[in-house]
Design a protein around this motif. Sequence first.
Motif, PDB file in Angstrom:
ATOM      1  N   GLU A   4       0.852  -1.187   0.000  1.00  0.00           N
ATOM      2  CA  GLU A   4       0.000   0.000   0.000  1.00  0.00           C
ATOM      3  C   GLU A   4       0.886   1.234   0.000  1.00  0.00           C
ATOM      4  O   GLU A   4       1.999   1.216   0.512  1.00  0.00           O
ATOM      5  CB  GLU A   4      -0.895   0.039   1.229  1.00  0.00           C
ATOM      6  N   ARG A   6       0.726   4.861   1.456  1.00  0.00           N
ATOM      7  CA  ARG A   6      -0.052   5.540   2.489  1.00  0.00           C
ATOM      8  C   ARG A   6       0.460   6.942   2.786  1.00  0.00           C
ATOM      9  O   ARG A   6       1.621   7.263   2.539  1.00  0.00           O
ATOM     10  CB  ARG A   6      -0.049   4.686   3.753  1.00  0.00           C
ATOM     11  N   LYS A   7      -0.421   7.752   3.332  1.00  0.00           N
ATOM     12  CA  LYS A   7      -0.095   9.135   3.667  1.00  0.00           C
ATOM     13  C   LYS A   7       0.912   9.216   4.818  1.00  0.00           C
ATOM     14  O   LYS A   7       0.862   8.414   5.747  1.00  0.00           O
ATOM     15  CB  LYS A   7      -1.365   9.882   4.065  1.00  0.00           C
ATOM     16  N   GLU A  10      -0.322   9.268   8.465  1.00  0.00           N
ATOM     17  CA  GLU A  10      -0.683   8.033   9.167  1.00  0.00           C
ATOM     18  C   GLU A  10       0.465   7.504  10.027  1.00  0.00           C
ATOM     19  O   GLU A  10       0.307   6.499  10.720  1.00  0.00           O
ATOM     20  CB  GLU A  10      -1.077   6.951   8.157  1.00  0.00           C
ATOM     21  N   ASP A  63       1.370  -3.697   6.192  1.00  0.00           N
ATOM     22  CA  ASP A  63       1.337  -2.641   7.217  1.00  0.00           C
ATOM     23  C   ASP A  63       2.702  -2.254   7.781  1.00  0.00           C
ATOM     24  O   ASP A  63       2.778  -1.434   8.691  1.00  0.00           O
ATOM     25  CB  ASP A  63       0.384  -2.996   8.360  1.00  0.00           C
TER      26      ASP A  63
END
Length: 161
Positions: A4, A6-7, A10, A63
């Motif tokens: 992913e 992601r920003k 986060e 993650d």
Amino acid sequence: MNIEFRKFSEFHRGIIYQLLKDGYSFDSRYERDWITNWKEADDFFFDNLQIADECGFITTLNDTPIGFICWDPRHIPEYIEIGHNCIVTKYKGNNFGKKQLQEAVKRMTNKNVKKLVVTTDEQLVPAQKNYESVGFKFIQKRENEWNQEYAGKLMDYEMKL
């Protein structure tokens, strides 16, 4: 495997520095010479999360942060310059860097810009190959104004859009 993009918002302050430190751990001279820049970049993005979230992202695998890329949009519509771009050591050589770069190129090309530019070091052959693999063309080799003999000359690349 779940990759992913992601920003920055986060994550916590310090992640950019940690990713860069790991990504360049193959030669301690990079950290020695760039530690201040890396910490300043981390501080800038976490002090300006609206800019960070618009001008880069952190790549995660299941993650776990494994890299990031950021860019400078201040010269739009003429060009966007890629800034830091790294993958941590454990995940190098698995095409994650290419996937990260492809995602960044996709996001930047949506900004109605004429070209993308990036500079890397002569020593960083995997980075050169990564940029070339997504369509960047070598433009020139020039002296390294920071005089880092271990890094070699600076290598300029661009992608016309």
